[in-house]
Design a protein around this motif. Structure first.
Motif, PDB file in Angstrom:
ATOM      1  N   PHE A  69      17.410  38.677  54.460  1.00 38.72           N
ATOM      2  CA  PHE A  69      18.053  39.975  54.665  1.00 38.72           C
ATOM      3  C   PHE A  69      17.372  41.014  53.781  1.00 38.72           C
ATOM      4  O   PHE A  69      16.850  41.999  54.269  1.00 38.72           O
ATOM      5  CB  PHE A  69      19.546  39.870  54.351  1.00 38.72           C
ATOM      6  CG  PHE A  69      20.324  41.093  54.756  1.00 38.72           C
ATOM      7  CD1 PHE A  69      20.450  41.445  56.088  1.00 38.72           C
ATOM      8  CD2 PHE A  69      20.937  41.897  53.794  1.00 38.72           C
ATOM      9  CE1 PHE A  69      21.161  42.584  56.468  1.00 38.72           C
ATOM     10  CE2 PHE A  69      21.650  43.027  54.161  1.00 38.72           C
ATOM     11  CZ  PHE A  69      21.763  43.375  55.497  1.00 38.72           C
ATOM     12  N   THR A  70      17.346  40.795  52.483  1.00 34.55           N
ATOM     13  CA  THR A  70      16.572  41.636  51.582  1.00 34.55           C
ATOM     14  C   THR A  70      16.539  41.038  50.185  1.00 34.55           C
ATOM     15  O   THR A  70      17.542  40.479  49.717  1.00 34.55           O
ATOM     16  CB  THR A  70      17.117  43.074  51.496  1.00 34.55           C
ATOM     17  OG1 THR A  70      16.336  43.818  50.539  1.00 34.55           O
ATOM     18  CG2 THR A  70      18.569  43.106  51.047  1.00 34.55           C
ATOM     19  N   ALA A  71      15.395  41.181  49.536  1.00 26.16           N
ATOM     20  CA  ALA A  71      15.273  40.773  48.135  1.00 26.16           C
ATOM     21  C   ALA A  71      15.707  41.885  47.195  1.00 26.16           C
ATOM     22  O   ALA A  71      15.649  41.725  45.978  1.00 26.16           O
ATOM     23  CB  ALA A  71      13.838  40.363  47.833  1.00 26.16           C
ATOM     24  N   GLY A  72      16.136  43.021  47.751  1.00 28.42           N
ATOM     25  CA  GLY A  72      16.605  44.139  46.938  1.00 28.42           C
ATOM     26  C   GLY A  72      15.622  45.291  46.958  1.00 28.42           C
ATOM     27  O   GLY A  72      14.829  45.454  47.886  1.00 28.42           O
ATOM     28  N   LEU A  73      15.666  46.117  45.935  1.00 31.07           N
ATOM     29  CA  LEU A  73      14.808  47.284  45.848  1.00 31.07           C
ATOM     30  C   LEU A  73      13.367  46.878  45.554  1.00 31.07           C
ATOM     31  O   LEU A  73      13.127  45.930  44.806  1.00 31.07           O
ATOM     32  CB  LEU A  73      15.285  48.221  44.733  1.00 31.07           C
ATOM     33  CG  LEU A  73      16.700  48.777  44.811  1.00 31.07           C
ATOM     34  CD1 LEU A  73      16.974  49.645  43.592  1.00 31.07           C
ATOM     35  CD2 LEU A  73      16.918  49.555  46.089  1.00 31.07           C
ATOM     36  N   ASP A  74      12.425  47.614  46.112  1.00 30.09           N
ATOM     37  CA  ASP A  74      11.034  47.505  45.695  1.00 30.09           C
ATOM     38  C   ASP A  74      10.925  48.369  44.436  1.00 30.09           C
ATOM     39  O   ASP A  74      10.631  49.568  44.498  1.00 30.09           O
ATOM     40  CB  ASP A  74      10.112  48.019  46.805  1.00 30.09           C
ATOM     41  CG  ASP A  74       8.644  47.779  46.512  1.00 30.09           C
ATOM     42  OD1 ASP A  74       8.278  47.800  45.316  1.00 30.09           O
ATOM     43  OD2 ASP A  74       7.869  47.578  47.460  1.00 30.09           O
ATOM     44  N   LEU A  75      11.177  47.760  43.285  1.00 31.22           N
ATOM     45  CA  LEU A  75      11.355  48.517  42.047  1.00 31.22           C
ATOM     46  C   LEU A  75      10.161  49.404  41.673  1.00 31.22           C
ATOM     47  O   LEU A  75      10.359  50.561  41.287  1.00 31.22           O
ATOM     48  CB  LEU A  75      11.702  47.575  40.897  1.00 31.22           C
ATOM     49  CG  LEU A  75      13.167  47.124  40.842  1.00 31.22           C
ATOM     50  CD1 LEU A  75      13.379  46.165  39.675  1.00 31.22           C
ATOM     51  CD2 LEU A  75      14.100  48.310  40.718  1.00 31.22           C
ATOM     52  N   PRO A  76       8.914  48.921  41.749  1.00 34.29           N
ATOM     53  CA  PRO A  76       7.800  49.810  41.401  1.00 34.29           C
ATOM     54  C   PRO A  76       7.762  51.070  42.269  1.00 34.29           C
ATOM     55  O   PRO A  76       7.529  52.175  41.769  1.00 34.29           O
ATOM     56  CB  PRO A  76       6.563  48.939  41.618  1.00 34.29           C
ATOM     57  CG  PRO A  76       7.067  47.545  41.460  1.00 34.29           C
ATOM     58  CD  PRO A  76       8.449  47.551  42.028  1.00 34.29           C
ATOM     59  N   VAL A  77       7.984  50.897  43.560  1.00 33.80           N
ATOM     60  CA  VAL A  77       7.946  52.038  44.479  1.00 33.80           C
ATOM     61  C   VAL A  77       9.119  52.972  44.225  1.00 33.80           C
ATOM     62  O   VAL A  77       8.953  54.200  44.132  1.00 33.80           O
ATOM     63  CB  VAL A  77       7.954  51.552  45.946  1.00 33.80           C
ATOM     64  CG1 VAL A  77       8.048  52.739  46.908  1.00 33.80           C
ATOM     65  CG2 VAL A  77       6.714  50.723  46.237  1.00 33.80           C
ATOM     66  N   GLU A  80       8.839  54.912  40.773  1.00 38.05           N
ATOM     67  CA  GLU A  80       7.880  56.020  40.816  1.00 38.05           C
ATOM     68  C   GLU A  80       8.438  57.193  41.613  1.00 38.05           C
ATOM     69  O   GLU A  80       8.268  58.362  41.242  1.00 38.05           O
ATOM     70  CB  GLU A  80       6.576  55.533  41.443  1.00 38.05           C
ATOM     71  CG  GLU A  80       5.427  56.522  41.343  1.00 38.05           C
ATOM     72  CD  GLU A  80       5.017  56.819  39.917  1.00 38.05           C
ATOM     73  OE1 GLU A  80       4.481  57.926  39.676  1.00 38.05           O
ATOM     74  OE2 GLU A  80       5.230  55.950  39.030  1.00 38.05           O
ATOM     75  N   PHE A  81       9.133  56.876  42.701  1.00 37.08           N
ATOM     76  CA  PHE A  81       9.740  57.911  43.546  1.00 37.08           C
ATOM     77  C   PHE A  81      10.787  58.697  42.760  1.00 37.08           C
ATOM     78  O   PHE A  81      10.828  59.930  42.803  1.00 37.08           O
ATOM     79  CB  PHE A  81      10.370  57.238  44.769  1.00 37.08           C
ATOM     80  CG  PHE A  81      11.037  58.180  45.732  1.00 37.08           C
ATOM     81  CD1 PHE A  81      10.281  58.940  46.611  1.00 37.08           C
ATOM     82  CD2 PHE A  81      12.423  58.286  45.777  1.00 37.08           C
ATOM     83  CE1 PHE A  81      10.898  59.799  47.526  1.00 37.08           C
ATOM     84  CE2 PHE A  81      13.037  59.138  46.679  1.00 37.08           C
ATOM     85  CZ  PHE A  81      12.268  59.898  47.547  1.00 37.08           C
ATOM     86  N   VAL A  82      11.637  57.987  42.025  1.00 33.99           N
ATOM     87  CA  VAL A  82      12.700  58.640  41.248  1.00 33.99           C
ATOM     88  C   VAL A  82      12.115  59.463  40.107  1.00 33.99           C
ATOM     89  O   VAL A  82      12.580  60.577  39.820  1.00 33.99           O
ATOM     90  CB  VAL A  82      13.688  57.581  40.711  1.00 33.99           C
ATOM     91  CG1 VAL A  82      14.695  58.228  39.756  1.00 33.99           C
ATOM     92  CG2 VAL A  82      14.421  56.906  41.862  1.00 33.99           C
ATOM     93  N   LYS A  83      11.088  58.942  39.448  1.00 36.98           N
ATOM     94  CA  LYS A  83      10.445  59.679  38.350  1.00 36.98           C
ATOM     95  C   LYS A  83       9.898  61.020  38.816  1.00 36.98           C
ATOM     96  O   LYS A  83       9.870  61.996  38.062  1.00 36.98           O
ATOM     97  CB  LYS A  83       9.314  58.838  37.744  1.00 36.98           C
ATOM     98  CG  LYS A  83       9.776  57.688  36.874  1.00 36.98           C
ATOM     99  CD  LYS A  83       8.578  56.882  36.367  1.00 36.98           C
ATOM    100  CE  LYS A  83       9.016  55.685  35.552  1.00 36.98           C
ATOM    101  NZ  LYS A  83       7.852  54.866  35.104  1.00 36.98           N
ATOM    102  N   LYS A  84       9.454  61.062  40.052  1.00 36.88           N
ATOM    103  CA  LYS A  84       8.904  62.300  40.601  1.00 36.88           C
ATOM    104  C   LYS A  84       9.987  63.217  41.168  1.00 36.88           C
ATOM    105  O   LYS A  84       9.682  64.251  41.761  1.00 36.88           O
ATOM    106  CB  LYS A  84       7.889  61.970  41.698  1.00 36.88           C
ATOM    107  CG  LYS A  84       6.633  61.281  41.180  1.00 36.88           C
ATOM    108  CD  LYS A  84       5.679  60.965  42.316  1.00 36.88           C
ATOM    109  CE  LYS A  84       4.402  60.297  41.804  1.00 36.88           C
ATOM    110  NZ  LYS A  84       3.477  59.952  42.922  1.00 36.88           N
ATOM    111  N   GLY A  85      11.241  62.813  41.001  1.00 34.79           N
ATOM    112  CA  GLY A  85      12.349  63.640  41.473  1.00 34.79           C
ATOM    113  C   GLY A  85      12.671  63.485  42.938  1.00 34.79           C
ATOM    114  O   GLY A  85      13.350  64.332  43.529  1.00 34.79           O
ATOM    115  N   GLY A  86      12.197  62.426  43.545  1.00 38.21           N
ATOM    116  CA  GLY A  86      12.443  62.211  44.964  1.00 38.21           C
ATOM    117  C   GLY A  86      13.890  61.872  45.273  1.00 38.21           C
ATOM    118  O   GLY A  86      14.584  61.269  44.461  1.00 38.21           O
TER     119      GLY A  86
END
Length: 273
Positions: A69-77, A80-86
């Protein structure tokens, strides 16, 4: 259930397919165990919004392509997205937020959602299935709400719904230890409603969705929302809706059709009006 797997882009996608009145919503990044990216979250919100906005659609089925179903969040991606304010899902009231927690700026889903889960179902996977209305689990599931092992807090509904479904002690057992548990334990805790042999979970979920889709759509929505109000605001708040909602339903075209079908001894043909 025979569903073709569309080839996803590297960042994954949400693949939708309409079957009658049911919208199949597929998590599609099997090469990465369906690890979540911002694009996938945005598309999931779009799919949930499509379900609510299309009068021909009555029920959603959330499922996943591949073995997990899912292993969860792709943490690196994601990091980086959150750090850039996405922001994957803008809080401007235009999209339905799939976790369905009622945050300001997000629409809440009104139509039913059935989830079908298999294999690894970690973190956000558990939270999405708890946000659904009914969940069917394969008997090979591996569940874990492991945020505390990463020095973060589950913020997609697990801290709310685990205790609501299973009681405080059972919730704390799994939230605070970040342990792994199986489908039998998830069933014991009321996190899932059915456990079936691996490979049959989507068929079972779709059968439930079809059964729901055969009922009167307005009454299905009203019943679902009343249950949620009772949980979130208490029984007295839900009771206050009984008379006005019942009046709206009884004066609908579908109420008249229900009576005609009863008299004519045939299945009703509901239109959602």
């Amino acid at each position: 259930m025979d569903i073709a797997i569309p080839t996803p882009p590297a960042e994954g996608c949400i693949s939708c397919e309409v079957r009658g009145h049911v919208l199949l919503i597929g998590i599609n990044r099997p090469a990465k165990r369906n690890g979540w990216t911002p694009a996938m979250f945005h598309q999931l919100a779009q799919a949930y919004t499509r379900l609510d906005d299309d009068p021909a659609l009555r029920v959603g089925v959330l499922h996943a392509f591949g073995d997990h179903f899912t292993a969860g969040l792709d943490l690196p991606v994601i990091s980086e997205f959150v750090k850039k304010g996405g922001v994957a899902i803008p809080a401007d009231g235009t999209l339905v937020e799939p976790h369905n927690m009622g945050q300001s700026g997000y629409r809440r889903r009104t139509k039913p959602m059935v989830a079908a889960v298999q294999g690894i179902c970690f973190t956000v996977g558990i939270e999405l299935m708890l946000a659904a209305d009914i969940t069917v689990a394969a008997d090979n599931c591996r569940f874990s709400q492991l945020e505390v092992a990463r020095n973060i807090m589950a913020s997609g509904g697990a801290t709310l719904r685990m205790a609501e479904r299973a009681g405080m002690g059972n919730a704390m057992l799994h939230l605070l230890t970040a342990d792994e548990f199986n489908s039998a334990e998830a069933y014991r805790l009321n996190f899932v409603q059915k456990v079936v042999p691996a490979g049959e979970q989507l068929d079972a979920a779709f059968a439930i969705a079809q059964r729901i889709a055969e009922q009167a759509p307005l009454a299905v929505i009203a019943t679902r929302l009343n249950v949620l109000k009772a949980i979130e605001q208490g029984p007295l708040a839900a009771i206050e809706d009984f008379k006005p909602v019942q009046q709206q339903l009884i004066h609908s075209e579908d109420a008249a059709e229900g009576v005609r079908a009863f008299i004519e001894k045939r299945p009703p043909r509901f239109t959602g009006r």
